[in-house]
Design an enzyme around this catalytic site. Structure first.
Site, mmCIF file in Angstrom:
data_model
loop_
_atom_site.group_PDB
_atom_site.id
_atom_site.type_symbol
_atom_site.label_atom_id
_atom_site.label_comp_id
_atom_site.label_asym_id
_atom_site.label_seq_id
_atom_site.Cartn_x
_atom_site.Cartn_y
_atom_site.Cartn_z
ATOM 1 N N ASP A 78 -10.974 -3.459 -4.556
ATOM 2 C CA ASP A 78 -10.191 -2.482 -3.787
ATOM 3 C C ASP A 78 -10.855 -1.105 -3.839
ATOM 4 O O ASP A 78 -11.034 -0.544 -4.922
ATOM 5 C CB ASP A 78 -8.781 -2.394 -4.380
ATOM 6 C CG ASP A 78 -7.800 -1.667 -3.475
ATOM 7 O OD1 ASP A 78 -8.221 -0.747 -2.752
ATOM 8 O OD2 ASP A 78 -6.611 -2.017 -3.499
ATOM 9 N N SER A 115 0.819 -1.201 0.000
ATOM 10 C CA SER A 115 0.000 0.000 0.000
ATOM 11 C C SER A 115 0.862 1.264 0.000
ATOM 12 O O SER A 115 1.594 1.518 -0.951
ATOM 13 C CB SER A 115 -0.966 -0.051 1.195
ATOM 14 O OG SER A 115 -1.937 0.960 1.142
ATOM 15 N N HIS A 147 -8.417 -4.415 -0.401
ATOM 16 C CA HIS A 147 -7.066 -3.875 -0.266
ATOM 17 C C HIS A 147 -6.229 -4.714 0.692
ATOM 18 O O HIS A 147 -5.110 -4.361 1.029
ATOM 19 C CB HIS A 147 -7.164 -2.420 0.254
ATOM 20 C CG HIS A 147 -5.938 -1.595 0.014
ATOM 21 N ND1 HIS A 147 -5.526 -1.216 -1.244
ATOM 22 C CD2 HIS A 147 -5.039 -1.068 0.878
ATOM 23 C CE1 HIS A 147 -4.425 -0.483 -1.144
ATOM 24 N NE2 HIS A 147 -4.110 -0.392 0.136
#
Length: 207
Positions: A155, A105, A186
């Site tokens: 996501d 991320s 995610h």
């Protein structure tokens, strides 16, 4: 394992490529240590914590007041991260040319950016749920680079268009790119992690 103010180093075998671990939003230098051991059990691991804190969450760069990316801060924090990496690599005798960066991320975002910009000699990247942060106008030749990156179709943070734009940014610079896409959010999944491990084992980059 040695802990300092903003990083953790785990000594591994010298003939195995070391891993740089960059956490996601709200994480720290401990978060990805187990994943690093999973991906390459014999590798040295260097995990650096982002020094930005927003609403109690560690990050590698700031948001603006309207929720967008603070690009000026992104540049300054990327410079800090690279300088910190260089100092720690020298201290722990890690070869940056052999280093494999693995980010999740927020950490994947900044790692992808500094490779695209040609600011580090790192040639191998594993990026879980990354996104492209700025228009890519660097003229870097990444023909020696190998990138693995994952995306979830559910996501809510990274759109499919953004993910594909990042992949295109790498391939346009001649990097070898493999993407993993699954019906997930995610989060990290077991299948995703195994796919990354399998790719790394077959990449020829571990030695």
């Amino acid at each position: 394992m040695t802990n300092y103010e903003n990083y953790t180093f785990v000594q591994g075998e010298a003939d195995v490529a070391p891993l740089l671990l960059l956490h996601g939003t709200g994480g720290d230098e401990q978060d990805l240590i187990p994943l690093g051991h999973f991906l390459s059990p014999q590798a040295s691991l260097l995990a650096i914590r982002g020094r930005i804190v927003e609403q109690g969450a560690n990050r590698y760069f700031k948001h603006t007041a309207t929720g967008g990316f603070d690009l000026k801060n992104l540049e300054s924090e990327t410079t800090w991260l690279i300088e910190t990496l260089q100092e720690l690599a020298s201290q722990h005798k890690l070869d940056l040319n052999r280093l494999i960066v693995m980010g999740y991320s927020n950490g994947a975002n900044v790692a992808a950016k500094f490779i695209l910009d040609g600011k580090v000699p790192i040639k191998t990247g594993i990026f879980f749920h990354p996104m492209i942060l700025t228009p890519d106008d660097a003229t870097t030749d990444l023909s020696d680079s190998a990138i693995w990156m994952s995306h979830g179709s559910l996501d809510p943070i990274v759109t499919e268009a953004n993910f594909k734009a990042l992949a295109t940014a790498f391939t346009s610079k001649h990097a070898k790119v493999e993407t993993y896409e699954a019906k997930q959010s995610h989060n990290l999944s077991e299948n995703e992690l195994q796919a990354a491990k399998d790719w790394l084992a077959q990449s020829g980059r571990l030695r």
